[in-house]
Write an enzyme that holds these catalytic residues in place. Structure first.
Site, PDB file in Angstrom:
ATOM      1  N   CYS A  47     -69.068  93.941  71.893  1.00 27.63           N
ATOM      2  CA  CYS A  47     -68.951  93.794  73.343  1.00 27.63           C
ATOM      3  C   CYS A  47     -69.241  95.163  73.952  1.00 27.63           C
ATOM      4  O   CYS A  47     -68.746  96.170  73.452  1.00 27.63           O
ATOM      5  CB  CYS A  47     -67.541  93.330  73.695  1.00 27.63           C
ATOM      6  SG  CYS A  47     -67.266  93.151  75.466  1.00 27.63           S
ATOM      7  N   HIS A  92     -69.492  83.885  74.705  1.00 31.77           N
ATOM      8  CA  HIS A  92     -68.827  85.196  74.779  1.00 31.77           C
ATOM      9  C   HIS A  92     -68.637  85.601  76.250  1.00 31.77           C
ATOM     10  O   HIS A  92     -67.551  86.011  76.650  1.00 31.77           O
ATOM     11  CB  HIS A  92     -69.687  86.232  74.030  1.00 31.77           C
ATOM     12  CG  HIS A  92     -69.182  87.650  74.110  1.00 31.77           C
ATOM     13  ND1 HIS A  92     -68.643  88.304  73.023  1.00 31.77           N
ATOM     14  CD2 HIS A  92     -69.126  88.523  75.150  1.00 31.77           C
ATOM     15  CE1 HIS A  92     -68.278  89.527  73.416  1.00 31.77           C
ATOM     16  NE2 HIS A  92     -68.567  89.686  74.692  1.00 31.77           N
ATOM     17  N   GLU A  93     -69.711  85.447  77.038  1.00 29.70           N
ATOM     18  CA  GLU A  93     -69.629  85.855  78.448  1.00 29.70           C
ATOM     19  C   GLU A  93     -68.696  84.926  79.235  1.00 29.70           C
ATOM     20  O   GLU A  93     -67.985  85.373  80.134  1.00 29.70           O
ATOM     21  CB  GLU A  93     -71.019  85.907  79.094  1.00 29.70           C
ATOM     22  CG  GLU A  93     -72.089  86.707  78.341  1.00 29.70           C
ATOM     23  CD  GLU A  93     -71.675  88.085  77.876  1.00 29.70           C
ATOM     24  OE1 GLU A  93     -70.709  88.653  78.415  1.00 29.70           O
ATOM     25  OE2 GLU A  93     -72.329  88.592  76.947  1.00 29.70           O
ATOM     26  N   HIS A 120     -65.285  86.052  78.979  1.00 29.54           N
ATOM     27  CA  HIS A 120     -65.001  87.141  79.927  1.00 29.54           C
ATOM     28  C   HIS A 120     -64.528  86.567  81.266  1.00 29.54           C
ATOM     29  O   HIS A 120     -63.619  87.095  81.899  1.00 29.54           O
ATOM     30  CB  HIS A 120     -66.254  87.995  80.182  1.00 29.54           C
ATOM     31  CG  HIS A 120     -66.461  89.100  79.202  1.00 29.54           C
ATOM     32  ND1 HIS A 120     -65.600  90.163  79.049  1.00 29.54           N
ATOM     33  CD2 HIS A 120     -67.462  89.323  78.304  1.00 29.54           C
ATOM     34  CE1 HIS A 120     -66.050  90.994  78.113  1.00 29.54           C
ATOM     35  NE2 HIS A 120     -67.193  90.504  77.637  1.00 29.54           N
TER      36      HIS A 120
HETATM   37 ZN   LIG Z   1     -68.240  91.248  76.075  1.00 29.74          ZN
END
Ligand SMILES: [Zn+2]
Length: 145
Positions: A94, A135-136, A139
């Site tokens: 990340c 993954h995003e 977030h």
């Molecule tokens: Zn990330």
């Protein structure tokens, strides 16, 4: 304009809300930041394959990812409407954190979103792109690897 990447875990734990057309300048900033990182990264040691708006301090559900041609694609307000049954181990880094972590991800997802013209789209992402989108989207939920 490119922005500084946020590394503060407390700030990154803040949840994002859906973007509107007013947030389009932030989407362009996010794309500029993605491109800036990859231009700086000439030795390809830590190539950026995706970024969430949280990482530049914009708490809206906007992400960019490297498309098939390695160009930054803007994805706004993504919703996963379908995914593969199985999950796979994904070892990820990340831009906001040191090191890597292995997490479970779907290798295929179908996503509804709007593009940088706020046009509604549906797209199936596979392999690395599917992993990056998940993954995003983590977030957006304030979740880190
Ligand atoms: Zn990330």
């Amino acid at each position: 304009m490119h922005k500084q990447i946020i590394t503060d875990r407390f700030l990154l734990s803040r949840k994002s809300t859906p973007a509107t057309k007013d947030d389009l300048p932030s989407a362009l900033d996010l794309r500029d930041t993605f491109n800036y990182i990859n231009i700086q990264n000439i030795n390809r040691e830590s190539e950026c394959v995706g970024l969430a708006a949280n990482q530049i301090g914009v708490f809206k559900t906007i992400l960019v990812l490297a498309n098939e041609k390695k160009k930054a694609e803007i994805i706004i307000n993504p919703v996963i409407i379908k995914h593969s049954q199985e999950m796979i181990d994904s070892t990820e880094g990340c831009m906001s954190l040191p090191g890597t972590q292995t997490v479970k991800r779907y290798p295929m997802i179908k996503v509804e979103y709007v593009d940088e013209h706020f046009k509604k789209r549906t797209k199936t992402f596979r392999n690395i792109q599917a992993l990056v989108v998940q993954h995003e989207m983590d977030h957006f939920a304030g979740k880190l690897i």
